[in-house]
Design a protein around this motif. Structure first.
Motif, PDB file in Angstrom:
ATOM      1  N   THR A   1       0.653  -1.150  -0.059  1.00  0.00           N
ATOM      2  CA  THR A   1       0.069  -0.252  -0.211  1.00  0.00           C
ATOM      3  C   THR A   1       0.836   1.595   0.308  1.00  0.00           C
ATOM      4  O   THR A   1       1.583   1.519   0.362  1.00  0.00           O
ATOM      5  CB  THR A   1      -1.193  -0.274   1.409  1.00  0.00           C
TER       6      THR A   1
ATOM      7  N   THR B   1      -3.287   5.746  -5.524  1.00  0.00           N
ATOM      8  CA  THR B   1      -3.092   7.254  -4.546  1.00  0.00           C
ATOM      9  C   THR B   1      -4.735   8.360  -4.749  1.00  0.00           C
ATOM     10  O   THR B   1      -3.978   9.530  -4.316  1.00  0.00           O
ATOM     11  CB  THR B   1      -1.666   7.548  -4.391  1.00  0.00           C
TER      12      THR B   1
ATOM     13  N   HIS C   1       1.583   5.571   0.273  1.00  0.00           N
ATOM     14  CA  HIS C   1       1.252   6.433   0.621  1.00  0.00           C
ATOM     15  C   HIS C   1       1.782   7.746   0.367  1.00  0.00           C
ATOM     16  O   HIS C   1       2.820   7.748  -0.058  1.00  0.00           O
ATOM     17  CB  HIS C   1       1.026   6.684   2.064  1.00  0.00           C
TER      18      HIS C   1
END
Length: 264
Positions: free
Chosen positions: A206, A262, A208
């Motif tokens: 993931t 994102t 960010h």
């Protein structure tokens, strides 16, 4: 007055911009072609001189472009077709070009914002790869490109062609790898690196923002030391006989995954 001699000092200077040494000395570069000159104007690039050959210039848009720059007070040099061909690297020159000032930022003066998304290249040697990465970076909304240590010149003609005008929309930064480490630490940035030996699939993590995608050189990739400063190392799975991907292709694959995850 039309310039008809290829020995004209200003024409000699433009031809000299074909070398990196002269580009760095003058902090200028030469572009040619209707599309890229139009892109430079639209993006507000700092144009030193516009060069045009009326006998080659058939596009109404390009003629209007010349007129508009003349109205703005930009130096516009009319040259013969022979002189323009002496400046051109194309088989069929379109009769318009420009000398543009280079645009660089200092890494220590860049303060990353919450939504920033950077690409950093260490010692990338192929100008075409740099131009292609600029084009992809623009497509996914990257903040810009950080060129570390002895990377190729984004203002090389090969990079300019491959960037398709993205060189004017992306922020460009030159720095040493040591400066990059200090910048990362100062701003507590997440740095993602790639390696075929990494255990994490690029699609299973993931991402960010703010984030920096760090890519190594075409031949060597990231060194063990460079990998050690990354917060995460990822790999792109491959099942064929090839043991590596082109740098621009690999960068594009990961950039789009970060983009998909994102974007807001």
């Amino acid at each position: 007055m039309i310039i008809s001699s290829t020995a004209n000092p200003r024409m000699k200077h433009i031809r000299a911009l074909a070398t990196r040494q002269e580009r760095e000395k003058a902090q200028q570069f030469f572009i040619e072609g209707i599309r890229i000159v139009g892109e430079a104007v639209q993006m507000g690039a700092d144009i030193e001189t516009l060069i045009y050959a009326p006998s080659l210039l058939k596009s109404h848009f390009a003629l209007e472009l010349v007129h508009e720059q003349q109205e703005r007070g930009i130096s516009c040099l009319e040259v013969s077709s022979e002189v323009f061909r002496s400046l051109s690297t194309k088989d069929g020159p379109q009769g318009i070009g420009a000398v543009v000032h280079q645009r660089w930022e200092m890494l220590e003066q860049v303060t990353p914002q919450q939504n920033d998304f950077w690409v950093a290249l260490d010692a990338a040697q192929d100008p075409g790869n740099i131009g292609t990465i600029l084009r992809t970076s623009d497509a996914v909304g990257c903040s810009g490109l950080i060129l570390l240590d002895h990377s190729a010149d984004p203002y090389d003609s090969g990079a300019l062609r491959a960037s398709m005008g993205a060189v004017f929309s992306q922020r460009l930064i030159k720095a040493t790898f040591d400066d990059f480490i200090l910048w990362k630490q100062r701003h507590m940035l997440s740095v993602i690196g790639t390696s075929d030996a990494a255990s994490t699939d690029y699609r299973t993590t993931t991402y960010h923002r703010p984030v920096v995608l760090l890519m190594g050189s075409e031949r060597e990739g990231l060194s063990p030391f460079q990998q050690s400063i990354c917060d995460l190392m990822i790999q792109i799975p491959m099942v064929g006989r090839s043991d590596s991907l082109n740098l621009a292709v690999a960068t594009g694959i990961v950039l789009y995954e970060i983009f998909y995850q994102t974007r807001t």
